[in-house]
Design an enzyme around this catalytic site. Structure first.
Site, mmCIF file in Angstrom:
data_model
loop_
_atom_site.group_PDB
_atom_site.id
_atom_site.type_symbol
_atom_site.label_atom_id
_atom_site.label_comp_id
_atom_site.label_asym_id
_atom_site.label_seq_id
_atom_site.Cartn_x
_atom_site.Cartn_y
_atom_site.Cartn_z
ATOM 1 N N GLY A 253 12.318 -8.057 -6.143
ATOM 2 C CA GLY A 253 12.503 -6.567 -5.678
ATOM 3 C C GLY A 253 14.173 -6.085 -5.893
ATOM 4 N NE ARG B 89 8.078 -8.303 -6.815
ATOM 5 C CZ ARG B 89 9.130 -8.310 -5.667
ATOM 6 N NH1 ARG B 89 9.735 -9.395 -5.453
ATOM 7 N NH2 ARG B 89 9.268 -7.255 -5.127
ATOM 8 C CG ASP C 48 11.713 -15.169 -0.245
ATOM 9 O OD1 ASP C 48 11.272 -14.368 -1.158
ATOM 10 O OD2 ASP C 48 10.777 -15.493 0.750
ATOM 11 C CB THR D 227 15.936 -8.907 -0.243
ATOM 12 O OG1 THR D 227 14.756 -8.401 0.331
ATOM 13 C CG2 THR D 227 16.537 -10.174 0.588
ATOM 14 C CG ASP E 230 12.047 -7.865 2.314
ATOM 15 O OD1 ASP E 230 12.097 -6.233 2.143
ATOM 16 O OD2 ASP E 230 11.533 -8.366 1.407
ATOM 17 C CG ASP F 45 13.021 -12.038 3.413
ATOM 18 O OD1 ASP F 45 13.856 -11.627 3.001
ATOM 19 O OD2 ASP F 45 11.977 -12.127 3.121
ATOM 20 N NE ARG G 102 8.101 -10.092 -0.033
ATOM 21 C CZ ARG G 102 7.687 -9.618 -1.477
ATOM 22 N NH1 ARG G 102 6.301 -9.887 -1.719
ATOM 23 N NH2 ARG G 102 8.569 -8.997 -2.501
HETATM 24 O O1 F6P Z 1 11.088 -7.478 -1.145
HETATM 25 C C1 F6P Z 1 11.358 -6.481 -1.382
HETATM 26 C C2 F6P Z 1 10.339 -5.524 -1.037
HETATM 27 O O2 F6P Z 1 10.519 -4.047 -1.103
HETATM 28 C C3 F6P Z 1 9.254 -5.557 0.109
HETATM 29 O O3 F6P Z 1 9.768 -5.054 1.169
HETATM 30 C C4 F6P Z 1 8.165 -5.095 -0.251
HETATM 31 O O4 F6P Z 1 6.980 -5.937 0.548
HETATM 32 C C5 F6P Z 1 7.978 -5.727 -1.844
HETATM 33 O O5 F6P Z 1 9.324 -5.808 -2.127
HETATM 34 C C6 F6P Z 1 7.281 -4.474 -2.731
HETATM 35 O O6 F6P Z 1 7.438 -5.125 -4.143
HETATM 36 P P1 F6P Z 1 6.972 -4.381 -5.495
HETATM 37 O O7 F6P Z 1 8.067 -3.553 -5.589
HETATM 38 O O8 F6P Z 1 6.665 -5.446 -6.336
HETATM 39 O O9 F6P Z 1 5.696 -3.435 -5.224
#
Ligand code: F6P
Length: 328
Positions: free
Chosen positions: A16, A77, A108, A131, A133, A135, A177
């Site tokens: 992300g 990803r 991560d 990120t 998050d 985390d 997340r």
């Molecule tokens: O890891 C960053 C994040 O924005 C999280 O907070 C969220 O759960 C996820 O990515 C969403 O991913 P995507 O953009 O692939 O839907």
């Protein structure tokens, strides 16, 4: 550990996107030029490494990117990089460019990819925590977290205006997340009535009691922040349960979603990303491989990637205590 002479570094952003990734790329590339290295952009993260979407960068590529959200290297990803065959292709492409080290900016999953790659092919990598998050262990704050919190707070302030005008109860779902860091910061920063995070279980009955007591205290609006990964369900599910207990309340649900991922990085994120971008290149030159650069108490720390990604970063008890005092 053998100290390799590093001449060509590939930089990628993966997973992300997060505000400040551009500032981190720019800092790493500038630092590379400062030390006389060749710098390569690997586009679309590990996907681009597998598909050989790799280009040599010059200073024009990094002009006016520091202030921009997103990542000009783009992100993805990659499922294929999770396979041995995918990583083999990626390695062969890196070798064809003579790239001998990596700066990997991501969360991560992205850093775990860098670790695996180092284990299998010995490509030195320094990871940067990119990120929203927050985390990752080994850094107080990840790149993008501060901006995401500011964006969430700005949005919640606007929700507050309309919530107060109509005496409404709002449930606002924020990202993160499996982690509640955005929820806690945004919740304290926007005077939330309650903050629901994955790290703690809040029974609906307790939430209902709190909302009742706030009604008695004549609070005219109530905003409950719900972290997306919470154990009690989504903001909508919790709102539905609460409605059964408090049918007189006019309840609305807002999901902030990807809004939180965009925007120009705050000064905090720009500074963090700039320091860590330089630290990534200097770390590689000093033989610090398979580590993530982070700032703890404003001091640069290199943490083995395997320790940074274990997911054991604790929420701050003091933050929770303050949030509780301020919402009663
Ligand atoms: O890891 C960053 C994040 O924005 C999280 O907070 C969220 O759960 C996820 O990515 C969403 O991913 P995507 O953009 O692939 O839907």
């Amino acid at each position: 550990m053998e100290l390799k002479s590093i001449k060509k570094i590939g930089v990628l952003t993966s997973g992300g996107d997060a505000p400040g990734m551009n500032a981190a790329i720019r800092a790493a590339v500038r630092a590379g030029f400062y030390y006389g290295l060749e710098m390569y952009g690997i586009y679309r993260g590990y996907e681009g490494m597998i598909q050989n979407d790799i280009k040599k960068l010059d200073s024009k590529n990094i002009t006016h990117v520091l202030e921009r959200g997103g990542t000009f290297l783009k992100s993805a990803r990659s499922d294929e990089f999770r396979t041995k065959e995918g990583r083999k292709k990626a390695y062969e492409n890196l070798k064809s460019h003579g790239i001998d080290a990596l700066v990997v900016i991501g969360g991560d999953g992205s850093l775990t990819g860098a670790h695996l790659f180092y284990q299998e092919y010995g490509i030195p990598a320094v990871g940067l925590p990119g990120t929203i998050d927050n985390d990752l262990s080994g850094t107080d704050s990840t790149i993008g977290f501060d901006t995401a919190c500011n964006t969430a707070i700005e949005a919640i302030d606007k929700i507050r205006d309309t919530a107060t005008s109509h005496d409404r109860l709002f449930f606002v779902e924020v990202m993160g997340r499996d982690a509640g860091f955005i929820a806690i910061n945004a919740g304290i920063g926007s005077a939330a009535a309650s903050i629901l995070i994955p790290e703690r279980k809040t029974p609906v009955e307790a939430l209902v009691e709190k909302l009742k007591s706030r009604t008695k205290a004549r609070k005219t609006s109530n905003i409950v922040i719900v972290a997306e990964g919470g154990k009690s369900g989504s903001a909508q599910e919790i709102a539905d349960k609460v409605k059964k207990h408090l049918p007189y309340y006019d309840i609305k649900v807002t999901i902030l979603g990807h809004l939180q991922r965009g925007g120009s990085p705050t000064s905090f994120d720009r500074l963090l990303a700039s320091k860590l971008g330089v630290a990534a290149v200097e770390g590689l030159m000093q033989g610090k491989y398979d580590v993530m650069a982070g700032l703890i108490n404003n001091k640069l720390v290199y943490t083995p990637i395997v320790k940074a990604v274990v997911g054991d970063k604790e929420v701050d008890e003091e933050d929770l205590r303050v949030a509780n005092i301020l919402s009663t």
